[in-house]
Design a protein around this motif. Structure first.
Motif, PDB file in Angstrom:
ATOM      1  N   GLN A 146       0.831  -1.204   0.000  1.00 36.71           N
ATOM      2  CA  GLN A 146       0.000   0.000   0.000  1.00 36.71           C
ATOM      3  C   GLN A 146       0.865   1.253   0.000  1.00 36.71           C
ATOM      4  O   GLN A 146       0.619   2.199  -0.751  1.00 36.71           O
ATOM      5  N   THR A 147       1.913   1.215   0.831  1.00 38.19           N
ATOM      6  CA  THR A 147       2.842   2.343   0.846  1.00 38.19           C
ATOM      7  C   THR A 147       3.451   2.535  -0.535  1.00 38.19           C
ATOM      8  O   THR A 147       3.566   3.656  -1.035  1.00 38.19           O
ATOM      9  N   MET A 177       2.333   1.731  -3.412  1.00 42.89           N
ATOM     10  CA  MET A 177       1.430   2.247  -4.430  1.00 42.89           C
ATOM     11  C   MET A 177       1.366   3.773  -4.357  1.00 42.89           C
ATOM     12  O   MET A 177       1.355   4.455  -5.381  1.00 42.89           O
ATOM     13  N   SER A 178       1.337   4.310  -3.121  1.00 45.50           N
ATOM     14  CA  SER A 178       1.319   5.773  -3.046  1.00 45.50           C
ATOM     15  C   SER A 178       2.656   6.357  -3.475  1.00 45.50           C
ATOM     16  O   SER A 178       2.719   7.397  -4.119  1.00 45.50           O
ATOM     17  N   THR A 186       4.493   5.035  -5.783  1.00 47.32           N
ATOM     18  CA  THR A 186       4.459   4.953  -7.236  1.00 47.32           C
ATOM     19  C   THR A 186       3.822   6.201  -7.834  1.00 47.32           C
ATOM     20  O   THR A 186       4.298   6.745  -8.824  1.00 47.32           O
ATOM     21  N   VAL A 187       2.728   6.659  -7.189  1.00 48.81           N
ATOM     22  CA  VAL A 187       2.051   7.851  -7.696  1.00 48.81           C
ATOM     23  C   VAL A 187       2.997   9.058  -7.627  1.00 48.81           C
ATOM     24  O   VAL A 187       3.106   9.830  -8.587  1.00 48.81           O
ATOM     25  N   VAL A 188       3.730   9.172  -6.510  1.00 45.33           N
ATOM     26  CA  VAL A 188       4.668  10.295  -6.369  1.00 45.33           C
ATOM     27  C   VAL A 188       5.741  10.223  -7.448  1.00 45.33           C
ATOM     28  O   VAL A 188       6.045  11.212  -8.129  1.00 45.33           O
TER      29      VAL A 188
END
Lengths: 340, 429
Positions: free
Chosen positions: A15-16, A18-19, A21-23
């Motif tokens: 989950q960490t 994935m966020s 990845t967005v950054v």
């Protein structure tokens, strides 16, 4: 004592990540504002190798389709781009998308031939098919035959009004292709197709006996990977500006190096090709001027990884730390409860 | 990487770290250079140092050492002195890699000028990258037609940033027919043209061999384009035998010519003349044929006897070639002169540019080049098409004997009478 089970997809680490990845994605989208021309071009190259590696890992690592003929689709994509842009007057970016689609169409009859072969024969068969494409394009004199052709400068300049605009647009297209390739693998594996594919990889007769439509699953995966590979091929030759049969259908550049990336990174994962691509480019930046020694070094590393870490470097990491950045697997959590 | 747990992993980790640090230090020592301050001119040089074309690049190090010595004090341009740095990249004989390293030189190393040599597979991708990025580029060692036409060149407009000096197909045709005319033959010629950049150009019905040969009364037997690295030429050989060919010609890669020539002799095909482009440029290839290389003929772009001298070092062609043999112990080869001349043309254009850091000024100076080099006069205003300058071409035969196993003897100089001949044509026995 009774046991209850829950099926879990993601872990806290994933989950960490994935966020994260967005950054990273936002930083990459903004690259034209912080990176120079040389870095942008290098990143385009990294993106297309990453996309090729994801596609090969999807085929071989999940579908059990070990192809050494992916250069067939790289070359097709490149040639279709040149034909559409130079003779059809299609805008190069539009031609890029069409090249991917047309390559997928051509991959359909190709699959019918290749799928008659199994295992090692399939691998050799795909290589033969790629050679057939190479020799066929060498006969088409409108596309330069064996000599190849250059993309006219006027067409390259038509991509955008300025040089910077052109380079930025190509960069974003490359980034989009790499992201699309990873998204394709990610969502495919989370769908029922993904489950079917992993079943086929582990045992084709067994999965067939359980009702998995093996032929259709393999066919769809193969055609999707071919279409994406064709799209990447079109991008590659838009960057190279020049195409010839030997360059377009090069087994060394478009399949051997890609297999190297996937093998050292870790086959059958999304993270493996990313790690492999990074390692390959670091090696290339340092060692590509050593001539033959560079190729010997690559071969030596591949052999060492295959012997000592068959699941690649990412496999070593997951074995030790149990991290999965992209949650595509399912894990069974056993909750132990004391019963009275 | 995981922590070392056992002695085994320990050793491996050690080896890996060792390899990585070895990789780091040695690359620092010879590929990376400090980004030079102002007053430095960077020339990018793409050359096939490894792979099947490596023989072309054999003399690079000798030539570069000579150039480095000549520009030790720098190059004075419009009153300011600039240091000269040549950044060499290996194309690995691969057109994909050639395009990549050219882009690296342009974008990363920010070279002021590009030079590139050896076959269309190297010169064309590099020239294309330079043209689109607006960087002046000088290329050589590829006949001008495959360089100009397969890049989409138009004879009216030419190119903006890319320039080329070498000879053309019309020269090789006239040299070959001049050699063939010295012997009595059936005038039936077998043509071996592969399906690659050179083969398609040489075998082209309008621009290549077929038309001029027909005009001079030769009957060309062309069995069609074959793929490089074929292992059986029986079909071509029997076609030539049946039609009574006394001459074979073509532009084969060395391994294919070795196969073809061996099979010809095995199958009893013994032409009087074999004039082959590209395949037998290098003495090592001829030596591989044993004594069967005697009197094979080819185009000759440069010899130590060419009456030219370097505009940079003042050395004669003979001195450049002897220097190579002294430095390496190897026989001279034709690319030596052209590799040297590339840097002569580069230095001359930079010197006249006024500002070597301005791509357009360098391009402008390059376009006006009129320079006597170690391979002859380079003048881009006098070429058959824009951006091209032709250098003289003669023809010769490999003969057994002399300082090395085979020596090149010039036998035809109709195009360049100032190049002395060493004898006249002899039939292959």
């Amino acid at each position: 004592m009774s046991l209850s089970y829950t099926v879990q997809r993601s872990t806290r680490a994933s989950q960490t990540s994935m966020s994260l990845t967005v950054v990273i994605l936002i930083i990459l989208i903004a690259a034209p504002w912080w990176a120079g021309r040389a870095e942008l071009r290098l990143m385009v190259e990294i993106f297309y190798y990453l996309a090729l590696a994801q596609m090969w890992s999807l085929l071989a690592g999940y579908g059990g389709l070990v192809s050494v003929g992916q250069q067939a689709f790289v070359g097709l994509g490149g040639y279709i781009l040149f034909a559409l842009a130079a003779f059809g007057g299609v805008h190069p970016i539009m031609a890029l998308v069409l090249a991917g689609a047309i390559t997928a169409l051509i991959a359909m009859p190709t699959a019918l031939v290749a799928f008659r072969l199994q295992g090692a024969y399939f691998a050799i068969g795909t290589w033969v098919i790629a050679e057939v494409f190479r020799l066929s394009f060498a006969q088409i004199s409108a596309l330069g035959g064996g000599s190849g052709m250059s993309l006219p400068a006027s067409i390259v300049k038509s991509i955008a009004s300025s040089r910077a605009g052109r380079e930025h647009l190509v960069y974003w297209v490359a980034l989009a292709i790499a992201v699309a390739a990873m998204a394709l693998v990610f969502f495919l594996l989370r769908s029922r197709w993904g489950l079917a594919m992993t079943a086929i990889r582990d045992s084709e007769p067994a999965s067939e006996s359980l009702g998995v439509e093996t032929y259709r699953t393999k066919f769809i995966v193969y055609v999707m990977a071919a279409g994406m590979t064709g799209l990447v091929g079109a991008l590659i030759f838009l960057q190279k500006l020049r195409i010839s049969p030997d360059a377009a259908f090069s087994v060394q550049d478009w399949t051997a190096l890609v297999i190297f990336i996937v093998v050292i990174g870790g086959i059958g994962t999304i993270e493996g090709p990313i790690l492999g691509t990074i390692i390959f480019f670091i090696l290339r930046e340092f060692a590509s001027d050593w001539g033959s020694w560079y190729l010997i070094l690559l071969g030596g590393i591949a052999v060492a990884v295959m012997l000592f870490a068959p699941k690649g470097l990412w496999g070593l990491i997951t074995a030790r730390y149990d991290v999965h950045l992209f949650p595509v697997g399912r894990r069974l959590i056993v909750n132990e409860e004391k019963s009275k | 990487m995981t922590c070392a747990k056992t002695g085994f992993i320990d050793r491996r980790t050690l080896i890996k770290t060792g390899l990585a640090s070895a990789a780091l230090t040695s690359s620092l020592s010879f590929t990376r250079r400090a980004h030079a301050a102002d007053g430095m001119i960077r020339i990018g040089f793409v050359s096939p140092k490894t792979g099947p074309l490596a023989a072309f690049a054999e003399s690079d190090e000798y030539i570069l050492a000579g150039i480095a010595a000549a520009f030790k004090e720098g190059l004075t341009i419009d009153g300011s002195t600039y240091g000269v740095e040549v950044i060499v990249k290996d194309s690995q004989s691969n057109p994909n890699r050639a395009a990549d390293v050219a882009a690296e030189l342009i974008l990363e190393d920010e070279v002021n000028l590009m030079v590139v040599s050896s076959t269309p597979e190297t010169t064309n991708p590099v020239s294309d990258q330079c043209e689109i990025n607006g960087v002046p580029c000088i290329s050589t060692v590829a006949p001008w037609q495959p360089w100009f036409f397969t890049r989409g060149g138009e004879p009216e407009t030419g190119f903006e940033y890319t320039y080329h000096f070498f000879w053309g197909l019309e020269d090789v045709i006239s040299v070959f027919t001049e050699m063939w005319g010295q012997l009595a033959t059936s005038k039936v010629v077998g043509g071996m043209f592969p399906n690659d950049g050179d083969g398609n150009a040489w075998g082209h019905p309008e621009l290549g061999f077929p038309r001029p040969l027909a005009a001079q009364g030769y009957n060309l037997i062309d069995p069609g384009r074959y793929q490089n690295l074929s292992d059986d030429f029986s079909a071509q050989i029997s076609a030539f035998k049946n039609d009574g060919a006394d001459i074979v010609t073509g532009v084969m890669i060395p391994p294919d010519f070795t196969t073809f020539w061996t099979q010809s002799r095995q199958q009893g095909f013994t032409p009087k003349i074999a004039s082959m482009g590209k395949a037998i440029l290098f003495p090592v290839v001829v030596e591989q044929l044993g004594d069967a290389g005697h009197n094979l003929s080819s185009e000759v772009w440069w010899t130590p006897n060419h009456p030219f001298a370097s505009s940079v070092t003042g050395q004669s062609a003979g001195q450049v070639a002897t220097g190579y043999t002294e430095a390496t112990g190897r026989q001279w080869t034709q690319p030596i002169g052209f590799a040297h001349a590339l840097f002569e043309v580069a230095a001359d254009a930079l010197a006249r540019s006024g500002d070597p850091t301005d791509y357009d000024k360098v391009r402008g100076a390059l376009a006006e080049t009129q320079l006597d080099t170690v391979v002859g006069r380079v003048d881009f205003s006098s070429g058959p098409v824009p951006n091209v300058s032709k250098t003289p071409l003669v023809g010769g035969q490999w003969r057994l004997g002399g300082d090395f196993k085979y020596d090149m003897v010039v036998t035809a100089n109709g195009n360049a009478s100032d190049v002395p001949t060493g004898g006249s044509m002899e039939a292959i026995s």
